[in-house]
Design an enzyme around this catalytic site. Structure first.
Site, PDB file in Angstrom:
ATOM      1  N   CYS A 129      17.345   7.297  15.382  1.00  0.00           N
ATOM      2  CA  CYS A 129      16.021   7.088  15.998  1.00  0.00           C
ATOM      3  C   CYS A 129      15.872   5.695  16.623  1.00  0.00           C
ATOM      4  O   CYS A 129      15.294   5.547  17.710  1.00  0.00           O
ATOM      5  CB  CYS A 129      14.916   7.325  14.967  1.00  0.00           C
ATOM      6  SG  CYS A 129      15.287   6.680  13.333  1.00  0.00           S
ATOM      7  N   HIS A 241       8.352   3.690  14.973  1.00  0.00           N
ATOM      8  CA  HIS A 241       9.215   2.515  14.831  1.00  0.00           C
ATOM      9  C   HIS A 241       8.903   1.495  15.941  1.00  0.00           C
ATOM     10  O   HIS A 241       8.668   1.866  17.090  1.00  0.00           O
ATOM     11  CB  HIS A 241      10.691   2.896  14.994  1.00  0.00           C
ATOM     12  CG  HIS A 241      11.257   3.711  13.866  1.00  0.00           C
ATOM     13  ND1 HIS A 241      10.597   4.004  12.701  1.00  0.00           N
ATOM     14  CD2 HIS A 241      12.493   4.303  13.755  1.00  0.00           C
ATOM     15  CE1 HIS A 241      11.372   4.721  11.912  1.00  0.00           C
ATOM     16  NE2 HIS A 241      12.526   4.924  12.525  1.00  0.00           N
TER      17      HIS A 241
HETATM   18  N1  NAP Z   1      12.793  11.133  10.040  1.00  0.00           N
HETATM   19  C1  NAP Z   1      13.285  10.567  11.145  1.00  0.00           C
HETATM   20  O1  NAP Z   1      12.628   9.741  11.829  1.00  0.00           O
HETATM   21  C2  NAP Z   1      14.662  10.924  11.597  1.00  0.00           C
HETATM   22  C3  NAP Z   1      15.069  10.463  12.834  1.00  0.00           C
HETATM   23  C4  NAP Z   1      16.339  10.796  13.293  1.00  0.00           C
HETATM   24  C5  NAP Z   1      17.150  11.550  12.505  1.00  0.00           C
HETATM   25  N2  NAP Z   1      16.742  11.988  11.290  1.00  0.00           N
HETATM   26  C6  NAP Z   1      17.668  12.813  10.508  1.00  0.00           C
HETATM   27  O2  NAP Z   1      17.183  14.144  10.417  1.00  0.00           O
HETATM   28  C7  NAP Z   1      17.589  14.685   9.157  1.00  0.00           C
HETATM   29  C8  NAP Z   1      16.369  15.203   8.400  1.00  0.00           C
HETATM   30  O3  NAP Z   1      15.457  14.149   8.199  1.00  0.00           O
HETATM   31  P1  NAP Z   1      13.958  14.405   7.683  1.00  0.00           P
HETATM   32  O4  NAP Z   1      13.311  13.084   7.822  1.00  0.00           O
HETATM   33  O5  NAP Z   1      13.357  15.579   8.365  1.00  0.00           O
HETATM   34  O6  NAP Z   1      14.215  14.760   6.126  1.00  0.00           O
HETATM   35  P2  NAP Z   1      13.293  15.557   5.101  1.00  0.00           P
HETATM   36  O7  NAP Z   1      11.859  15.447   5.483  1.00  0.00           O
HETATM   37  O8  NAP Z   1      13.722  15.114   3.760  1.00  0.00           O
HETATM   38  O9  NAP Z   1      13.737  17.103   5.290  1.00  0.00           O
HETATM   39  C9  NAP Z   1      15.010  17.577   4.963  1.00  0.00           C
HETATM   40  C10 NAP Z   1      15.138  19.043   5.373  1.00  0.00           C
HETATM   41  O10 NAP Z   1      16.474  19.471   5.127  1.00  0.00           O
HETATM   42  C11 NAP Z   1      16.479  20.619   4.279  1.00  0.00           C
HETATM   43  N3  NAP Z   1      17.668  20.601   3.433  1.00  0.00           N
HETATM   44  C12 NAP Z   1      18.006  19.668   2.504  1.00  0.00           C
HETATM   45  N4  NAP Z   1      19.185  20.016   1.922  1.00  0.00           N
HETATM   46  C13 NAP Z   1      19.575  21.179   2.487  1.00  0.00           C
HETATM   47  C14 NAP Z   1      20.696  22.044   2.312  1.00  0.00           C
HETATM   48  N5  NAP Z   1      21.671  21.765   1.435  1.00  0.00           N
HETATM   49  N6  NAP Z   1      20.769  23.162   3.066  1.00  0.00           N
HETATM   50  C15 NAP Z   1      19.801  23.456   3.974  1.00  0.00           C
HETATM   51  N7  NAP Z   1      18.703  22.681   4.186  1.00  0.00           N
HETATM   52  C16 NAP Z   1      18.603  21.561   3.447  1.00  0.00           C
HETATM   53  C17 NAP Z   1      15.196  20.501   3.493  1.00  0.00           C
HETATM   54  O11 NAP Z   1      14.842  21.787   2.981  1.00  0.00           O
HETATM   55  P3  NAP Z   1      13.947  21.946   1.625  1.00  0.00           P
HETATM   56  O12 NAP Z   1      12.533  21.652   2.025  1.00  0.00           O
HETATM   57  O13 NAP Z   1      14.176  23.384   1.283  1.00  0.00           O
HETATM   58  O14 NAP Z   1      14.492  20.976   0.635  1.00  0.00           O
HETATM   59  C18 NAP Z   1      14.247  19.993   4.578  1.00  0.00           C
HETATM   60  O15 NAP Z   1      13.867  21.070   5.419  1.00  0.00           O
HETATM   61  C19 NAP Z   1      18.354  13.570   8.423  1.00  0.00           C
HETATM   62  O16 NAP Z   1      19.720  13.724   8.703  1.00  0.00           O
HETATM   63  C20 NAP Z   1      17.842  12.327   9.093  1.00  0.00           C
HETATM   64  O17 NAP Z   1      18.758  11.266   9.014  1.00  0.00           O
HETATM   65  C21 NAP Z   1      15.513  11.704  10.824  1.00  0.00           C
END
Ligand code: NAP
Length: 335
Positions: A129, A241
């Site tokens: 990001c 951010h």
């Molecule tokens: N947040 C940001 O600003 C941002 C920016 C760029 C990239 N990212 C990337 O995007 C990804 C997700 O981030 P987030 O912020 O959305 O995280 P989050 O809110 O913690 O959500 C994680 C998601 O992944 C699912 N998940 C976790 N373990 C899994 C598995 N083993 N199999 C299938 N689904 C699974 C979770 O499902 P459950 O609800 O069922 O646990 C939930 O839907 C990360 O790699 C992060 O680095 C995030």
């Protein structure tokens, strides 16, 4: 033409935003396949006014999928992205799993859409990001004068660490306001009314987050000689951010020229007015917006020909979900 779209991580902070953006931008979705961990199987989400069942991710779930937007973290991406690609989907992955793989383009459409011409593994990576919003702002300047050195300090929101991190920040703030001792589990300390450097350690006493900004910038701009000096900091902001950026080019760049270039740059909103307290891009005001907001463009006081900028973006939208959907639009919707 319309497409079957899977969202892996559909219950997460980024995944929920992806579903909203597919709907808001009227992406031609024939069928939405929301996937998450087994914990979420059987729950539903609303898409275009209809309840859609969330399934646990599995090989069968990718049958007939044209595009799979992944935002479930690096381990699930390493395991399932090749499975989705083998089933015929183009994967657009938000995690760090594939970003530095030479066979996976790392793309921000405003910066390097041409890298989408070759997708050998069927996997496209979304950059980090912080890198996304920095390069949306710097690319028009790079095209004009060629970046030589970037010094960047980030002020990153809790939502960048997922929806549980936001819940924890709010609970910490409430506890402090009520005179109770705040707790922490997601963060390695108290973020409320504080700042943290909370990313995993990388080489040479830099965090992994800081190294991502170095390597991803060089890969996307195709120039390993660009110097990047990053400091990544988490601030007690829910979403959005901010970045203080100093940069120098192969030839002198003035603030005046930078403003002229940024005024017409794709994906950028320029705040070009003179300094006034409170009149600058802010996380609260850019949240929910697509553009990267650039303000406080100034000639550097010590190094002639270098400039300073203040860059703010919605990390869940352009920093993640929107950028992924925009890549899908380049590959599918505009065909
Ligand atoms: N947040 C940001 O600003 C941002 C920016 C760029 C990239 N990212 C990337 O995007 C990804 C997700 O981030 P987030 O912020 O959305 O995280 P989050 O809110 O913690 O959500 C994680 C998601 O992944 C699912 N998940 C976790 N373990 C899994 C598995 N083993 N199999 C299938 N689904 C699974 C979770 O499902 P459950 O609800 O069922 O646990 C939930 O839907 C990360 O790699 C992060 O680095 C995030």
């Amino acid at each position: 033409m319309s497409f079957t779209v899977a969202v892996v991580g559909a219950t997460g902070a980024v995944g929920r935003e992806m579903v909203r953006i597919l709907e808001q931008r009227n992406f031609p979705v024939k069928r939405l396949v929301p996937l998450a961990s087994p914990r979420s199987a059987g729950k539903t989400l609303t898409f275009r006014g209809e309840e859609v069942a969330i399934q646990a991710v599995s090989a069968e779930a990718f049958q007939g999928v044209d595009v799979a937007l992944f935002s479930a973290g690096a381990s699930p991406s390493k395991e399932w992205a090749p499975v989705a690609a083998k089933a015929g989907a183009i994967v657009i992955d938000n995690s760090s799993a594939w970003r530095m793989d030479p066979d996976c383009p790392l793309v921000v459409p405003e910066v390097n859409a041409h890298h989408l011409k070759s997708i050998p593994k069927g996997i496209v990576a979304n950059p980090n990001c912080s890198t996304i919003q920095m390069l949306v702002a710097l690319k028009p300047l790079h095209d004009a004068a060629t970046l030589e050195h970037i010094v960047v300090s980030t002020y990153q929101a809790a939502s960048g660490k997922g929806h549980e991190a936001v819940t924890e920040l709010v609970a910490q703030a409430k506890a402090i306001a009520e005179g109770r001792t705040p707790e922490h589990e997601v963060f390695p300390g108290i973020l409320a009314f504080n700042t943290l450097c909370d990313w995993k350690a990388g080489a040479d006493d830099y965090s992994e987050e800081e190294w991502k900004m170095v390597y991803e910038t060089r890969k996307m701009l195709g120039d390993d000689s660009i110097g990047v000096s990053p400091t990544a900091v988490r601030v007690p902001v829910v979403n959005g951010h901010s970045e203080a950026i100093w940069c120098r080019f192969k030839r002198p760049m003035s603030a005046k020229e930078a403003k002229e270039l940024l005024a017409n740059a794709p994906g950028v909103v320029l705040h070009g007015e003179a300094y006034a307290p409170g009149k600058h891009p802010q996380p609260l005001t850019v949240t929910g917006q697509d553009a990267v907001h650039v303000g406080r463009v100034r000639d550097d006081l010590a190094v002639p020909g270098a400039i300073n900028l203040w860059v703010v973006g919605d990390n869940l939208r352009k920093g993640a979900a929107l950028n992924a959907v925009q890549i899908a639009e380049v590959l599918f919707a505009k065909k």
